[in-house]
Scaffold this motif. Structure first.
Motif, PDB file in Angstrom:
ATOM      1  N   CYS A   9       0.833  -1.213   0.000  1.00 14.22           N
ATOM      2  CA  CYS A   9       0.000   0.000   0.000  1.00 14.22           C
ATOM      3  C   CYS A   9       0.863   1.257   0.000  1.00 14.22           C
ATOM      4  O   CYS A   9       1.964   1.282   0.571  1.00 14.22           O
ATOM      5  CB  CYS A   9      -0.924   0.006   1.214  1.00 14.22           C
ATOM      6  SG  CYS A   9      -2.131   1.358   1.192  1.00 14.22           S
ATOM      7  N   CYS A  11       0.615   3.775   1.687  1.00 14.88           N
ATOM      8  CA  CYS A  11       0.752   4.410   3.006  1.00 14.88           C
ATOM      9  C   CYS A  11       1.940   3.867   3.800  1.00 14.88           C
ATOM     10  O   CYS A  11       2.150   4.282   4.944  1.00 14.88           O
ATOM     11  CB  CYS A  11      -0.539   4.251   3.805  1.00 14.88           C
ATOM     12  SG  CYS A  11      -0.793   2.596   4.485  1.00 14.88           S
ATOM     13  N   TYR A  17      -2.082  -3.736  -0.758  1.00 17.14           N
ATOM     14  CA  TYR A  17      -3.023  -2.647  -1.075  1.00 17.14           C
ATOM     15  C   TYR A  17      -4.461  -3.087  -0.864  1.00 17.14           C
ATOM     16  O   TYR A  17      -5.277  -2.337  -0.299  1.00 17.14           O
ATOM     17  CB  TYR A  17      -2.787  -2.217  -2.520  1.00 17.14           C
ATOM     18  CG  TYR A  17      -3.565  -1.012  -2.991  1.00 17.14           C
ATOM     19  CD1 TYR A  17      -3.795   0.080  -2.182  1.00 17.14           C
ATOM     20  CD2 TYR A  17      -4.050  -0.979  -4.303  1.00 17.14           C
ATOM     21  CE1 TYR A  17      -4.493   1.189  -2.644  1.00 17.14           C
ATOM     22  CE2 TYR A  17      -4.744   0.123  -4.773  1.00 17.14           C
ATOM     23  CZ  TYR A  17      -4.975   1.206  -3.945  1.00 17.14           C
ATOM     24  OH  TYR A  17      -5.665   2.286  -4.411  1.00 17.14           O
ATOM     25  N   CYS A  20      -5.543  -2.858   2.670  1.00 18.13           N
ATOM     26  CA  CYS A  20      -5.277  -1.585   3.352  1.00 18.13           C
ATOM     27  C   CYS A  20      -6.181  -0.477   2.810  1.00 18.13           C
ATOM     28  O   CYS A  20      -7.328  -0.363   3.227  1.00 18.13           O
ATOM     29  CB  CYS A  20      -3.799  -1.231   3.217  1.00 18.13           C
ATOM     30  SG  CYS A  20      -3.207  -0.035   4.430  1.00 18.13           S
ATOM     31  N   HIS A  21      -5.693   0.305   1.837  1.00 14.34           N
ATOM     32  CA  HIS A  21      -6.439   1.490   1.400  1.00 14.34           C
ATOM     33  C   HIS A  21      -7.169   1.334   0.070  1.00 14.34           C
ATOM     34  O   HIS A  21      -7.728   2.314  -0.433  1.00 14.34           O
ATOM     35  CB  HIS A  21      -5.496   2.696   1.330  1.00 14.34           C
ATOM     36  CG  HIS A  21      -5.246   3.350   2.653  1.00 14.34           C
ATOM     37  ND1 HIS A  21      -4.147   3.069   3.432  1.00 14.34           N
ATOM     38  CD2 HIS A  21      -5.974   4.264   3.346  1.00 14.34           C
ATOM     39  CE1 HIS A  21      -4.203   3.791   4.542  1.00 14.34           C
ATOM     40  NE2 HIS A  21      -5.294   4.522   4.521  1.00 14.34           N
ATOM     41  N   ILE A  24     -10.930   2.334   0.339  1.00 13.45           N
ATOM     42  CA  ILE A  24     -11.075   3.776   0.518  1.00 13.45           C
ATOM     43  C   ILE A  24     -10.782   4.504  -0.792  1.00 13.45           C
ATOM     44  O   ILE A  24     -11.515   5.411  -1.197  1.00 13.45           O
ATOM     45  CB  ILE A  24     -10.146   4.271   1.648  1.00 13.45           C
ATOM     46  CG1 ILE A  24     -10.730   3.885   3.006  1.00 13.45           C
ATOM     47  CG2 ILE A  24      -9.935   5.789   1.574  1.00 13.45           C
ATOM     48  CD1 ILE A  24      -9.872   4.253   4.194  1.00 13.45           C
ATOM     49  N   ASP A  25      -9.725   4.102  -1.485  1.00 13.76           N
ATOM     50  CA  ASP A  25      -9.368   4.753  -2.749  1.00 13.76           C
ATOM     51  C   ASP A  25     -10.463   4.591  -3.804  1.00 13.76           C
ATOM     52  O   ASP A  25     -10.752   5.523  -4.568  1.00 13.76           O
ATOM     53  CB  ASP A  25      -8.053   4.195  -3.275  1.00 13.76           C
ATOM     54  CG  ASP A  25      -6.840   4.803  -2.571  1.00 13.76           C
ATOM     55  OD1 ASP A  25      -7.024   5.730  -1.766  1.00 13.76           O
ATOM     56  OD2 ASP A  25      -5.717   4.353  -2.847  1.00 13.76           O
ATOM     57  N   HIS A  41      -3.643  11.584  -0.782  1.00 10.07           N
ATOM     58  CA  HIS A  41      -3.031  10.594   0.100  1.00 10.07           C
ATOM     59  C   HIS A  41      -2.189  11.227   1.197  1.00 10.07           C
ATOM     60  O   HIS A  41      -2.078  10.681   2.294  1.00 10.07           O
ATOM     61  CB  HIS A  41      -2.161   9.634  -0.720  1.00 10.07           C
ATOM     62  CG  HIS A  41      -2.951   8.665  -1.537  1.00 10.07           C
ATOM     63  ND1 HIS A  41      -2.385   7.893  -2.522  1.00 10.07           N
ATOM     64  CD2 HIS A  41      -4.271   8.318  -1.518  1.00 10.07           C
ATOM     65  CE1 HIS A  41      -3.306   7.125  -3.082  1.00 10.07           C
ATOM     66  NE2 HIS A  41      -4.461   7.375  -2.487  1.00 10.07           N
ATOM     67  N   ILE A  44      -3.977  11.660   4.524  1.00 11.06           N
ATOM     68  CA  ILE A  44      -4.466  10.474   5.237  1.00 11.06           C
ATOM     69  C   ILE A  44      -3.307   9.787   5.956  1.00 11.06           C
ATOM     70  O   ILE A  44      -2.330   9.369   5.330  1.00 11.06           O
ATOM     71  CB  ILE A  44      -5.150   9.504   4.258  1.00 11.06           C
ATOM     72  CG1 ILE A  44      -6.310  10.216   3.543  1.00 11.06           C
ATOM     73  CG2 ILE A  44      -5.655   8.263   4.991  1.00 11.06           C
ATOM     74  CD1 ILE A  44      -6.910   9.419   2.396  1.00 11.06           C
ATOM     75  N   ASN A  46      -1.259   6.902   8.239  1.00 15.27           N
ATOM     76  CA  ASN A  46      -1.263   5.446   8.393  1.00 15.27           C
ATOM     77  C   ASN A  46      -1.265   5.063   9.872  1.00 15.27           C
ATOM     78  O   ASN A  46      -1.215   5.942  10.752  1.00 15.27           O
ATOM     79  CB  ASN A  46      -0.082   4.819   7.643  1.00 15.27           C
ATOM     80  CG  ASN A  46       1.283   5.249   8.190  1.00 15.27           C
ATOM     81  OD1 ASN A  46       1.441   5.513   9.380  1.00 15.27           O
ATOM     82  ND2 ASN A  46       2.278   5.311   7.317  1.00 15.27           N
TER      83      ASN A  46
END
Length: 289
Positions: A9, A11, A17, A20-21, A24-25, A41, A44, A46
């Protein structure tokens, strides 16, 4: 370039990935296509960063607790500065205001008509009847946390007492409005509506801000707003809410002599409370108060 589902990811969590995000993405991309303002990004945080900011927040709260025990009639604002500085350093922290863009002290102490950025002074003695804002920002292990509280020195009278309590109500309403996948404008809306409906005004020029990796980051948090406007709030965003509420008009000015102190133009009292807030998957978490 788009990340693959099984790549690490963006972050730096070291997670894939997809775990993780990614979710959200994907949602942010849909909202962006609808014309919504979405955070980048860089806004945001981590898990590691959140943990570090949370620890900075704990120390920041401890410092304000010490101020609460110490502040009283007859002490100077410089004594408050000394307390904040020494407690911060002795607990492994750094007072963020000291030297920030030339600011000369380790804390801001703002009295009565001073809205914010009041500079501590050995000759400024606290008197009965004054309301005082103490604004503390702490760096711990490279992470920042920021909060302020109001204090009443003795009997401040009904008008000032009500202002102090009402301003905290405004802050708490703003916190309640800060929800994942809601809007930044929702926060300013509930604060300004509550203030104006009750005969107070809201300082427009100064607002909250992103915080955590730097003293001041994006987004800027206005305390005037409209519902369903401005940036989408996303889990992992960290920012302050810090309404400045005036008894009189909203107009303020900067003291030309020191280049920092902000006062109400009409000389009437102002109050401010501030929290650092994390947007979570289910709501929010107050990191320092």
């Amino acid at each position: 370039m788009k990340l693959g589902r099984n790549e690490e990811c963006w972050c730096h969590s070291k997670k894939k990935y997809k775990n993780c995000h990614l979710r959200i993405d994907e949602r942010l991309e849909q909202l962006k296509e609808q014309g919504k303002l979405v955070p980048g990004h860089e806004i945001i945080k981590n898990e590691k960063q959140i943990a570090g900011i949370r620890e900075a927040g704990k120390l920041n709260t401890e410092i304000l607790d010490r101020v609460s025990e110490f502040i009283k009639e007859g002490i100077s604002t410089e004594e408050i500065n000394h307390l904040v500085h020494e407690y911060t350093i002795s607990h492994g922290g750094i007072p963020a205001p000291l030297g920030y863009e030339g600011y000369p002290k380790s804390v801001c102490v703002s009295i009565d008509e001073v809205v914010c950025h009041g500079i501590p002074d050995k000759n400024r003695i606290l008197k009965q009847g004054e309301i005082v804002n103490v604004d503390v920002t702490t760096i711990l292990n490279g992470y920042f946390a920021d909060a302020s509280r109001m204090f009443c020195i003795g009997d401040v009278g009904q008008e000032k007492q009500k202002l102090v309590e009402f301003t905290k109500e405004c802050l708490e309403l703003g916190v309640q409005a800060a929800k994942p996948w809601g809007y930044l404008g929702d926060i300013g809306y509930v604060i300004s509506q509550h203030a104006y409906e009750n005969g107070y005004s809201v300082v427009r020029e100064i607002g909250g801000h992103g915080v955590g990796l730097e003293f001041h980051e994006e987004p800027w948090v206005s305390h005037i707003g409209e519902p369903n406007t401005d940036m989408i709030l996303v889990p992992g965003m960290i920012f302050t809410i810090e309404p400045m509420i005036n008894i009189g008009a909203e107009d303020v000015y900067e003291d030309e002599k020191d280049g920092w102190t902000i006062r109400t133009k009409d000389g009437k009292p102002s109050a401010q409370w501030e929290y650092t807030l994390l947007i979570t998957e289910t709501g929010n978490e107050i990191l320092t108060w």
